[in-house]
Enzyme design. Structure first.
Site, short mmCIF file in Angstrom:
data_model
loop_
_atom_site.label_atom_id
_atom_site.label_comp_id
_atom_site.label_asym_id
_atom_site.label_seq_id
_atom_site.Cartn_x
_atom_site.Cartn_y
_atom_site.Cartn_z
N GLY A 79 6.67 4.33 0.87
CA GLY A 79 8.10 4.33 0.55
C GLY A 79 8.46 5.24 -0.61
O GLY A 79 9.58 5.75 -0.68
N ASN A 84 1.43 6.75 4.31
CA ASN A 84 0.10 6.23 4.64
C ASN A 84 0.13 4.85 5.30
O ASN A 84 -0.82 4.08 5.21
CB ASN A 84 -0.76 6.19 3.37
CG ASN A 84 -0.19 5.26 2.31
OD1 ASN A 84 1.03 5.19 2.15
ND2 ASN A 84 -1.04 4.57 1.58
N GLU A 85 1.24 4.54 5.98
CA GLU A 85 1.44 3.20 6.54
C GLU A 85 0.31 2.75 7.46
O GLU A 85 -0.06 1.58 7.47
CB GLU A 85 2.78 3.14 7.30
CG GLU A 85 3.99 2.95 6.41
CD GLU A 85 4.45 4.20 5.67
OE1 GLU A 85 5.44 4.12 4.92
OE2 GLU A 85 3.82 5.27 5.83
N LEU A 138 7.24 0.45 -0.74
CA LEU A 138 7.93 -0.82 -0.50
C LEU A 138 7.16 -1.97 -1.14
O LEU A 138 5.93 -1.99 -1.12
CB LEU A 138 8.09 -1.06 1.00
CG LEU A 138 8.89 -0.02 1.78
CD1 LEU A 138 9.02 -0.44 3.24
CD2 LEU A 138 10.27 0.21 1.17
#
Length: 274
Positions: free
Chosen positions: A125, A149-150, A80
């Site tokens: 994303g 991996n947020e 993202l």
């Protein structure tokens, strides 16, 4: 009989600003390449164009399969676009998140066969985009990694990201991967099941085409109904609470602490470029 609107799509390659589509009507396959350099960040514009181009192919009955890949060397998609999530207003955050949802909903339930040809790094994303596909092929380059991996950015992956991963690699592997924000190099990605095949870098697209041929040998109607049966419960959970999911995202991303951590991360990225 020529399908409605089929001429334009079928006979020539068509491009928007951020997506390049190379159709091959004879095989019924189109190659869709993301081209949002330098790293194919999933901006509002790119997300919108991906959906529009997928719709064009779905509406033209010439096409039954799509290879999703990147036109940017070494990167499938970096995920993202953080600039869409930083220093903007709540209305923009809501519009952006709705576009993320829409991309996932359309790709995850597409009646076409989608094969991801992962020819570069694919975090966050980018990983989600590949998880919407029916099959994933990754280039055998240890510099490339894939995963959600947020948590490393102080962000929590939404429930539908989580469910898409659980549907792919199982609950325990997902729990570990999501909490630790793991990025898997190709060999490990294959072992855990995030990707289905790892091949030499120069064979990613050709392998994707041969895999598509196998999937397209199955009668469309039976395959599409089976795909829908497997995936629709996950999609329905998002559809039931789509507005609430947008509001959760807006309130979370608007927090001062989250905005500060995103600003710090973006500043680090700028320093790297410099």
């Amino acid at each position: 009989m020529e399908p409605a609107g089929g001429v334009e799509v079928s006979t020539q390659r068509f491009a928007s600003q951020k997506v390049l589509v190379e159709p091959d009507p004879a095989s019924g396959i189109a190659v869709m390449k993301m081209k949002n350099p330098p790293v194919n960040s999933l901006s509002l514009e790119l997300l919108t164009e991906l959906v529009i181009n997928l719709e064009k192919l779905e509406n033209d009955k010439t096409f039954r399969g799509v290879v999703l890949t990147s036109d940017c060397p070494g990167i499938f998609s970096a995920g993202l676009d953080l600039t869409e999530m930083c220093g903007r207003n709540p209305v923009h955050y809501a519009e952006f998140w709705k576009a993320v949802q829409e991309m996932w909903l359309r790709f995850y339930l597409s009646n076409l066969v989608l094969v991801a040809a992962i020819n570069g790094a694919s975090p966050a994303g980018g990983c989600l985009m590949s998880l919407t596909c029916d099959y994933r092929i990754m280039a055998d380059n240890p510099k490339y990694a894939i995963g959600l991996n947020e948590t490393l950015l102080g962000i929590v992956a939404p429930f539908w990201f989580k469910e898409n991963l659980v549907n792919t690699i199982g609950h325990r592997a997902s729990e570990r991967a999501l909490q630790l924000g793991l990025l898997f190099p190709p060999t490990e990605a294959l072992q855990v099941g995030i990707v289905d095949r790892v091949v030499p870098e120069d064979q990613v697209q050709s392998t994707a085409l041969s895999v598509l041929a196998q999937w397209m040998a199955i009668p469309d109607h039976a395959r599409q109904l089976t795909k829908n049966m497997m995936r629709k419960p996950t999609v329905d959970r998002l559809l039931k609470q789509r507005d609430a999911d947008i509001q959760n995202f807006v309130s979370f991303i608007s927090r001062d602490s989250i905005q500060k951590s995103l600003q710090v991360y973006l500043a680090k990225l700028k320093q790297k470029k410099g």
